[in-house]
Enzyme design. Structure first.
Site, short mmCIF file in Angstrom:
data_model
loop_
_atom_site.label_atom_id
_atom_site.label_comp_id
_atom_site.label_asym_id
_atom_site.label_seq_id
_atom_site.Cartn_x
_atom_site.Cartn_y
_atom_site.Cartn_z
N HIS A 171 1.30 -1.83 -7.71
CA HIS A 171 1.29 -0.42 -7.30
C HIS A 171 0.72 -0.23 -5.90
CE1 HIS A 171 -3.11 -0.13 -7.97
NE2 HIS A 171 -2.87 -0.97 -8.96
N ASP A 172 1.36 0.66 -5.16
CA ASP A 172 0.90 1.10 -3.84
C ASP A 172 0.96 0.01 -2.77
OD1 ASP A 172 -0.06 3.91 -4.58
OD2 ASP A 172 -1.22 2.68 -5.96
N GLY B 262 -2.72 -4.60 -6.23
CA GLY B 262 -2.44 -3.27 -5.70
C GLY B 262 -2.89 -3.06 -4.28
#
Length: 263
Positions: free
Chosen positions: A118-119, A136
């Protein structure tokens, strides 16, 4: 595109000439651009934004829910840029409230079993090797190469045109234009072969070499080295890219192998 053995949510937005192989699952709130091919058993989950002429091989999962206990179900996305190749069993998580998106840029190759968490923000023309595991919030500059089975710590930044050797533990930021290797991960020279392949001329390569001689091969600390680089070398895109990267490093940059021996 009309494949009776695939499940495509009626709200998914898919260009007419997308090829969807049998047993693919495509959820709602998905957009897929022209010329893309999606191999059997791939899963394209809610929030996926896939560009043109992308190839997604069997078993890949794009825009999965983040593996982050802080994720609270916010509506986020995962972008795959034009002409990128996603190989077998790659997983790309969508974003969280931090950046609201995960991005893999255009013209990338993400090899089998890699994970982009994520991200993460992966630039254009990057190569992510087999089974690379990216935690992340990682940022990867254009044309970077992360070799197979490397593990990248959360919030690490990897500069443009950097090369990371296979099986590395990437715990610190890796500045642009360099090769990194050994354990712990260390500066191993500039990525001269890669730079020449991408059109850098000898004067540019020599300047980059001089920058990193001052940074890694002198007895100066990072602050002193940056001041010396800016005093002794004329302004250029390459000089400023290196100095800005180091000044904005949140985790600190890797060391040179020779300086570790000295320690």
């Amino acid at each position: 595109m009309n494949q009776p053995l695939a499940y495509i949510h009626p709200e998914a937005k898919i260009a007419q000439n997308v090829v969807v192989e049998p047993f693919v699952t495509i959820h709602k709130n998905v957009e897929i651009g022209e010329g893309t091919w999606i191999g059997s058993n791939a899963v394209i989950m809610e929030g996926a934004r896939i560009g043109k002429n992308v190839k997604i091989f069997p078993g890949a999962v794009i825009s999965s829910v983040p593996q982050d206990l802080k994720f609270a179900g916010e509506v986020t996305t995962a972008y795959i840029g034009d002409n990128t190749v996603i190989r077998e069993f790659v997983t790309v998580s969508r974003g969280t409230i931090d950046k609201m998106k995960t991005v893999v840029g255009a013209n990338c190759l993400v090899m089998a079993y890699a994970h982009v968490a994520h991200d993460c923000m992966v630039g254009n023309s990057c190569i992510i090797g087999n089974a690379v595991q990216m935690a992340g919030h990682v940022e990867v500059g254009d044309y970077a190469i992360i070799s197979a089975t490397s593990a990248v710590h959360q919030f690490v930044k990897i500069g443009a045109h950097a090369f990371i050797s296979g099986g590395s533990k990437v715990l610190k930021d890796v500045p642009p234009f360099i090769k990194s290797a050994r354990e712990p991960l260390s500066y191993a020279g500039i990525n001269s072969v890669g730079l020449r392949r991408r059109g850098f001329v000898s004067d540019q390569i020599n300047e980059i070499q001089q920058i990193y001689r001052i940074l890694f091969m002198s007895s100066l600390n990072n602050t002193q080295a940056l001041d010396t680089i800016e005093l002794e070398l004329p302004p250029s895109r390459e000089r400023d890219e290196v100095t800005n990267f180091i000044r904005n490093s949140g985790r600190g940059i890797i060391k040179s192998y020779l300086s570790r021996d000295a320690d």
